[in-house]
Design an enzyme around this catalytic site. Structure first.
Site, PDB file in Angstrom:
ATOM      1  N   GLU A 121       4.331  -5.222   7.467  1.00  0.00           N
ATOM      2  CA  GLU A 121       3.504  -4.209   8.140  1.00  0.00           C
ATOM      3  C   GLU A 121       3.881  -3.979   9.600  1.00  0.00           C
ATOM      4  O   GLU A 121       3.818  -2.854  10.084  1.00  0.00           O
ATOM      5  CB  GLU A 121       2.016  -4.595   8.066  1.00  0.00           C
ATOM      6  CG  GLU A 121       1.376  -4.323   6.714  1.00  0.00           C
ATOM      7  CD  GLU A 121       1.491  -5.496   5.747  1.00  0.00           C
ATOM      8  OE1 GLU A 121       2.313  -6.406   5.982  1.00  0.00           O
ATOM      9  OE2 GLU A 121       0.757  -5.497   4.745  1.00  0.00           O
ATOM     10  N   GLY A 132       0.678  -5.018   0.939  1.00  0.00           N
ATOM     11  CA  GLY A 132      -0.494  -5.095   0.073  1.00  0.00           C
ATOM     12  C   GLY A 132      -0.198  -5.785  -1.259  1.00  0.00           C
ATOM     13  O   GLY A 132      -1.109  -6.337  -1.886  1.00  0.00           O
ATOM     14  N   GLU A 134      -0.481  -9.350  -0.577  1.00  0.00           N
ATOM     15  CA  GLU A 134      -1.915  -9.619  -0.389  1.00  0.00           C
ATOM     16  C   GLU A 134      -2.648  -9.672  -1.737  1.00  0.00           C
ATOM     17  O   GLU A 134      -3.535 -10.502  -1.937  1.00  0.00           O
ATOM     18  CB  GLU A 134      -2.521  -8.542   0.524  1.00  0.00           C
ATOM     19  CG  GLU A 134      -1.928  -8.616   1.928  1.00  0.00           C
ATOM     20  CD  GLU A 134      -2.479  -7.552   2.862  1.00  0.00           C
ATOM     21  OE1 GLU A 134      -2.097  -6.378   2.700  1.00  0.00           O
ATOM     22  OE2 GLU A 134      -3.300  -7.878   3.726  1.00  0.00           O
ATOM     23  N   ALA A 148       0.866  -1.173   0.000  1.00  0.00           N
ATOM     24  CA  ALA A 148       0.000   0.000   0.000  1.00  0.00           C
ATOM     25  C   ALA A 148       0.909   1.231   0.000  1.00  0.00           C
ATOM     26  O   ALA A 148       2.053   1.166   0.464  1.00  0.00           O
ATOM     27  CB  ALA A 148      -0.881  -0.004   1.238  1.00  0.00           C
TER      28      ALA A 148
END
Ligand code: CO8
Length: 256
Positions: free
Chosen positions: A134, A111, A114, A66
């Site tokens: 993270e 992300g 993911e 992200a």
């Protein structure tokens, strides 16, 4: 046409979706997520598309996570909502009832890992690297990673990856079961080759197999993930972790 995502379909009905912000290692900002959602909504209703390949623009990254600059602005409520929004988009990708293959051509972090896990199958290049870093930012995965990694690897290995935030190489990822195969060539080409085999089978059977395999996944864990992600967005550790990344220094966490 889109600004941050390339979307092409070939004459065999194979669509290629490329996250394309190579200068920022294809980091997922809000615009990328919105464009990915639009692309996958279009794919769901396009009966001419037989399969999808997702990859990253440039030669360094699939997706490096992200966008940390945007994460920095989140509080509890907006953090939970951002997590839920990403979860829904990744669910839309997983719910594509045609094969979706991630061609992992470099860093797949946070992300990005993911997103890779929301694909049905994953083929990695030799230089690919996976990680859920993270916790180093004072966060947890928020786009379904706590759920999908546990399902793919089992809890113990998922815990080890998420709690350490360590990166694993393509070969290690294959040993863990995180990727299906590693190629010394172009993972997009390898994905096309694999799709050649898959798409020679009965299309209805292929779609039914995907539907049956994912049927037992339950939703509650995603809610817990989003709630916790939101809460973490108001901790001092989150401010410190994200500031340290943006200022290119090591974080000093205080545990609050
Ligand atoms: N966000 C924003 N910018 C990024 C990101 C990112 N995730 N990754 C890389 N960039 C930018 C860098 O800031 C840099 O920009 P600039 O040139 O303007 O300084 C550019 O991309 C190139 O990156 P580097 O110079 O750092 O390249 P290196 O080769 O030195 O390092 C790394 C490559 C190791 C991949 C490094 O860029 C890195 O560590 N990136 C961050 C990886 C990371 O921590 N990802 C996880 C982010 S958190 C997350 O994904 C949470 C998901 C759940 C969210 C749920 C709700 C919102």
């Amino acid at each position: 046409s889109y600004d941050t995502v390339l979307f092409e379909t070939d004459d065999k009905g194979i669509a290629t979706v490329t996250v394309n912000r190579p200068k920022k290692l294809n980091a997922l900002n809000d615009k990328v997520l919105n464009e990915l959602a639009d692309v996958f909504k279009a794919i769901q209703v396009d009966e001419d598309i037989e399969a999808v390949i997702i990859t990253g623009g440039g030669d360094k990254a699939f997706v490096a996570g992200a966008d940390i600059k945007e994460l920095r602005e989140l509080d509890n409520r907006s953090g939970r909502m951002a997590s839920q929004k990403g979860q829904q988009i990744f669910q839309l990708i997983e719910d594509t009832r045609r094969p979706v293959i991630g061609a992992i051509n470099g860093f797949a972090l946070g992300g990005g890992a993911e997103l890779a896990m929301a694909c049905h199958l994953r083929i990695a290049s030799e230089n690919a690297a996976f990680g859920l870093p993270e916790v180093g930012l004072g966060l947890i995965p928020g786009y379904g990673g706590t759920q999908r990694l546990s399902r793919l690897l089992g809890r113990a290995r998922a815990l080890e990856m998420i709690l350490t935030g360590k990166q694993v190489s393509a070969d290690e990822a294959q040993k863990l079961g995180l990727v299906n195969s590693v190629t010394d060539g172009d993972p997009e080409e390898a994905a096309r080759e694999l799709l050649g085999k898959i798409l020679s089978n009965g299309p209805v059977a292929v779609r039914s197999a995907i539907k049956a395999i994912y049927h037992s996944d339950h939703q509650n864990g995603y809610q817990v993930e989003a709630d916790l992600f939101g809460e973490l967005c108001e901790t001092e550790d989150f401010i410190e972790g994200t500031s340290a990344f943006l200022e290119k220094r090591k974080p000093e966490f205080k545990g609050k």
